[in-house]
Design a protein around this motif. Sequence first.
Motif, PDB file in Angstrom:
ATOM      1  N   ALA A  48       0.842  -1.199   0.000  1.00 42.45           N
ATOM      2  CA  ALA A  48       0.000   0.000   0.000  1.00 42.45           C
ATOM      3  C   ALA A  48       0.875   1.245   0.000  1.00 42.45           C
ATOM      4  O   ALA A  48       2.058   1.182   0.322  1.00 42.45           O
ATOM      5  N   ASN A  49       0.305   2.390  -0.377  1.00 45.80           N
ATOM      6  CA  ASN A  49       1.030   3.663  -0.350  1.00 45.80           C
ATOM      7  C   ASN A  49       0.290   4.669   0.523  1.00 45.80           C
ATOM      8  O   ASN A  49      -0.910   4.554   0.744  1.00 45.80           O
ATOM      9  N   GLY A  95      -1.147   3.156   9.298  1.00 46.44           N
ATOM     10  CA  GLY A  95      -0.540   2.513   8.137  1.00 46.44           C
ATOM     11  C   GLY A  95      -1.066   3.105   6.848  1.00 46.44           C
ATOM     12  O   GLY A  95      -2.103   3.778   6.832  1.00 46.44           O
ATOM     13  N   PRO A  96      -0.335   2.855   5.722  1.00 48.99           N
ATOM     14  CA  PRO A  96      -0.707   3.463   4.452  1.00 48.99           C
ATOM     15  C   PRO A  96      -2.108   3.053   4.005  1.00 48.99           C
ATOM     16  O   PRO A  96      -2.536   1.919   4.223  1.00 48.99           O
ATOM     17  N   GLY A  97      -2.809   4.001   3.356  1.00 46.83           N
ATOM     18  CA  GLY A  97      -4.241   3.807   3.134  1.00 46.83           C
ATOM     19  C   GLY A  97      -4.683   3.595   1.698  1.00 46.83           C
ATOM     20  O   GLY A  97      -5.889   3.480   1.442  1.00 46.83           O
ATOM     21  N   SER A  98      -3.712   3.494   0.731  1.00 52.06           N
ATOM     22  CA  SER A  98      -4.154   3.437  -0.665  1.00 52.06           C
ATOM     23  C   SER A  98      -5.070   2.235  -0.929  1.00 52.06           C
ATOM     24  O   SER A  98      -6.060   2.357  -1.648  1.00 52.06           O
ATOM     25  N   LEU A  99      -4.751   1.078  -0.336  1.00 50.76           N
ATOM     26  CA  LEU A  99      -5.580  -0.106  -0.591  1.00 50.76           C
ATOM     27  C   LEU A  99      -6.979   0.056  -0.013  1.00 50.76           C
ATOM     28  O   LEU A  99      -7.959  -0.448  -0.556  1.00 50.76           O
ATOM     29  N   ALA A 100      -7.057   0.796   1.097  1.00 46.57           N
ATOM     30  CA  ALA A 100      -8.348   0.938   1.769  1.00 46.57           C
ATOM     31  C   ALA A 100      -9.337   1.709   0.902  1.00 46.57           C
ATOM     32  O   ALA A 100     -10.544   1.483   0.975  1.00 46.57           O
ATOM     33  N   ILE A 101      -8.798   2.650   0.076  1.00 51.28           N
ATOM     34  CA  ILE A 101      -9.715   3.457  -0.735  1.00 51.28           C
ATOM     35  C   ILE A 101      -9.652   3.067  -2.210  1.00 51.28           C
ATOM     36  O   ILE A 101     -10.268   3.722  -3.064  1.00 51.28           O
ATOM     37  N   GLU A 102      -8.920   1.978  -2.505  1.00 49.83           N
ATOM     38  CA  GLU A 102      -8.655   1.594  -3.881  1.00 49.83           C
ATOM     39  C   GLU A 102      -9.924   1.472  -4.726  1.00 49.83           C
ATOM     40  O   GLU A 102     -10.009   2.019  -5.817  1.00 49.83           O
ATOM     41  N   GLY A 103     -10.910   0.763  -4.178  1.00 48.69           N
ATOM     42  CA  GLY A 103     -12.095   0.481  -4.984  1.00 48.69           C
ATOM     43  C   GLY A 103     -13.069   1.658  -5.104  1.00 48.69           C
ATOM     44  O   GLY A 103     -14.065   1.580  -5.818  1.00 48.69           O
ATOM     45  N   LEU A 104     -12.777   2.744  -4.394  1.00 43.29           N
ATOM     46  CA  LEU A 104     -13.759   3.834  -4.340  1.00 43.29           C
ATOM     47  C   LEU A 104     -13.656   4.766  -5.544  1.00 43.29           C
ATOM     48  O   LEU A 104     -12.566   5.123  -5.969  1.00 43.29           O
ATOM     49  N   CYS A 121     -14.631   2.384   3.565  1.00 44.65           N
ATOM     50  CA  CYS A 121     -13.377   1.930   2.971  1.00 44.65           C
ATOM     51  C   CYS A 121     -13.046   0.552   3.546  1.00 44.65           C
ATOM     52  O   CYS A 121     -13.749   0.049   4.403  1.00 44.65           O
ATOM     53  N   ASP A 122     -11.948  -0.028   3.056  1.00 47.74           N
ATOM     54  CA  ASP A 122     -11.603  -1.387   3.469  1.00 47.74           C
ATOM     55  C   ASP A 122     -10.683  -1.359   4.698  1.00 47.74           C
ATOM     56  O   ASP A 122      -9.464  -1.342   4.580  1.00 47.74           O
ATOM     57  N   TYR A 123     -11.294  -1.331   5.884  1.00 52.16           N
ATOM     58  CA  TYR A 123     -10.538  -1.207   7.134  1.00 52.16           C
ATOM     59  C   TYR A 123      -9.495  -2.309   7.322  1.00 52.16           C
ATOM     60  O   TYR A 123      -8.499  -2.116   7.992  1.00 52.16           O
ATOM     61  N   ASP A 124      -9.768  -3.484   6.733  1.00 51.54           N
ATOM     62  CA  ASP A 124      -8.888  -4.627   6.979  1.00 51.54           C
ATOM     63  C   ASP A 124      -7.475  -4.427   6.443  1.00 51.54           C
ATOM     64  O   ASP A 124      -6.565  -5.161   6.793  1.00 51.54           O
ATOM     65  N   THR A 125      -7.297  -3.423   5.580  1.00 47.35           N
ATOM     66  CA  THR A 125      -5.961  -3.212   5.021  1.00 47.35           C
ATOM     67  C   THR A 125      -5.083  -2.349   5.928  1.00 47.35           C
ATOM     68  O   THR A 125      -3.914  -2.146   5.653  1.00 47.35           O
TER      69      THR A 125
END
Length: 336
Positions: A48-49, A95-104, A121-125
Amino acid sequence: MAKRFFILLSVALAVLSLALAGCESLKRAEPIVPVKEYEKMIAGRFDANYVGTGNCLKACHFHDKIRQDFEASTMGAQMSGRTGMPIVDCESCHGPGSLAIEGLTEEGVKADAREGKQTECDYDTFIDIENLPAPALSLICLKCHTANATFNLHNWNAGSHAVNDVSCSDCHKVHAGPDLVVKPRDTFQMCYGCHLDVKAEFSLPNHHPVPEGKITCVDCHDTHSTTEDELLRMDSIKATCTQCHAEKEGPFVFEHAGQTEECISCHHQHGSVNSYMLVQSEPFLCLQCHTGHPHNTGVTFDAEQKAASYTRCTDCHTSIHGTDIPSPGGGGRFIQ
Ligand code: HEC
Ligand code: HEC
Ligand code: HEC
Ligand code: HEC
Ligand code: HEC
Ligand code: HEC
Ligand code: HEC
Ligand code: HEC
Ligand code: HEC
């Protein structure tokens, strides 16, 4: 001769190669925890970034309160990036959040809004903060709060709080409001949460006025830990007490032996049922270490005085902490 040398040489080589083979197998040993997993605990997903708080929270209103409080705190104020301090924002700890908002997508968020829904968003990331072991949770804070940056954390790792799995955020509730530091006057309430025995001591009839707000737990203790026992700020019990009770410091011509060094051989540090927070009431306090009167002191007592001498010893031995004035018998009997 030469033959023997070659035999020796080949034996030596064989031993050497066995030893090297040993090293080789060491190199191949499986780690206890894969290093990636270990790092990920406090750094977050490596794939993630960082995207910045603005992007993270652009369409998110779940966290409005958290964000407002955090921006109003001293720590959040560093987020502006103009302060020259390490950047602190949501991702520094989570932690970096790019994956959490990726699908949005903008459209998705708008569609949710039309249905009156808050996009998630995807909290699990993110870093699994709730389930981190205490030392790892503290490491997240210590990334920035090094001993150089926050001086009184120098001895943190050796202190009984760290050793007993208390983490920074047990005391500093990052999201409870904008004020991250426990105000000294409020500390006792927070400390009571874990130290129920100490709470009980401060509710005894004679106690240091901590619940009354006149002094605080952190006048005597450094909760981040010190090199002293019991997390004391000063380097001895006596020094702890004479910060405020300077008149008991001495030195006196007649000291009460080594007793004044250890104020707590007679007083409880927090509170007690006895007056003056004595660990025992008189005369039993004194009779732990002394026999009662009359002794062969060269002083005669009448019957009334004899009886009295088994009740309150300090009626006569008034300068119990030490004195410069000799007694009539010429010794240091603390009678004035
Ligand atoms: C200094 C470290 C730190 C920063 C910065 C931080 N958090 Fe947290 N956050 C934590 C910790 C620790 C927890 C675990 C619960 C606790 O101790 O309050 C947590 C818990 C949470 C939770 C879940 C629990 C709850 O209170 O609902 C959310 C959501 C959250 N943080 C969002 C955010 C957002 C949004 C930001 C940025 C505005 C942010 N955090 C910045 C440390 C931090
Ligand atoms: C990315 C760096 C960073 C991380 C991670 C971080 N902090 Fe901070 N913190 C700062 C900065 C910068 C300040 C403001 C300057 C200062 O007081 O040292 C600060 C200030 C504070 C303060 C003092 C606030 C005040 O009002 O004086 C507390 C308490 C604090 N942090 C606790 C924590 C805790 C608990 C954690 C872990 C959950 C944590 N910090 C993680 C950088 C960080
Ligand atoms: C047992 C409770 C407790 C724990 C655990 C704790 N603190 Fe504190 N902290 C306090 C109290 C109380 C104060 C304010 C009074 C004082 O200075 O002693 C404080 C003050 C601070 C301050 C602001 C004052 C300063 O010295 O700059 C920072 C920053 C801080 N703590 C960071 C941390 C970090 C980082 C950790 C974890 C490594 C941590 N604290 C663990 C109770 C705690
Ligand atoms: C989250 C729980 C927690 C909080 C909050 C907390 N403590 Fe502790 N404290 C502990 C634990 C656990 C220990 C180690 C076990 C023990 O001695 O009780 C400890 C140990 C101590 C000790 C040392 C005892 C020793 O034998 O070395 C002192 C002193 C102390 N705490 C003072 C404080 C003060 C003052 C506060 C409030 C600023 C505070 N604690 C807040 C959990 C906590
Ligand atoms: C006037 C100074 C003073 C104040 C105020 C004070 N303490 Fe203490 N405390 C001490 C001393 C001295 C000791 C060490 C006693 C010993 O060595 O036996 C101690 C020991 C402790 C211990 C470990 C032994 C025990 O009694 O359980 C804890 C925990 C503790 N204090 C917590 C607290 C908390 C919590 C507060 C605030 C509510 C507080 N203290 C306020 C002086 C103080
Ligand atoms: C931060 C200041 C401070 C420290 C440190 C401190 N005290 Fe006190 N002490 C007070 C205050 C304030 C009172 C209450 C005085 C009053 O109510 O008139 C008090 C009261 C007392 C009393 C009871 C006096 C009375 O008239 O009932 C005794 C005994 C005592 N302290 C002993 C100690 C001992 C022993 C220590 C060290 C473990 C110590 N103090 C450390 C501030 C302190
Ligand atoms: C040998 C036992 C003993 C030791 C050791 C001792 N005290 Fe006391 N202290 C007493 C007694 C007994 C009283 C009550 C005096 C009275 O009844 O007149 C008292 C009273 C006090 C008082 C309240 C009355 C006053 O004189 O101000 C304070 C404060 C106090 N002591 C502080 C300390 C400090 C600080 C130390 C350590 C430097 C210490 N004591 C060591 C026995 C002791
Ligand atoms: C923890 C033990 C202890 C306690 C409690 C204690 N003392 Fe002492 N006391 C001593 C010691 C040790 C000496 C020095 C003995 C010596 O020099 O013979 C001493 C000396 C004395 C002396 C001078 C004796 C001499 O021969 O010069 C008197 C008087 C005295 N204490 C009275 C008291 C009174 C009154 C109390 C109760 C308020 C008390 N003591 C509580 C240990 C204690
Ligand atoms: C009625 C007053 C009075 C009372 C009450 C009293 N004493 Fe004394 N005590 C004295 C006098 C006077 C001396 C001798 C002083 C001198 O040497 O000049 C003395 C001497 C001592 C000595 C030195 C003994 C020796 O052999 O030299 C000790 C120890 C002592 N007292 C302990 C106590 C204890 C413990 C109590 C309480 C159980 C107590 N005293 C109650 C007046 C009293």
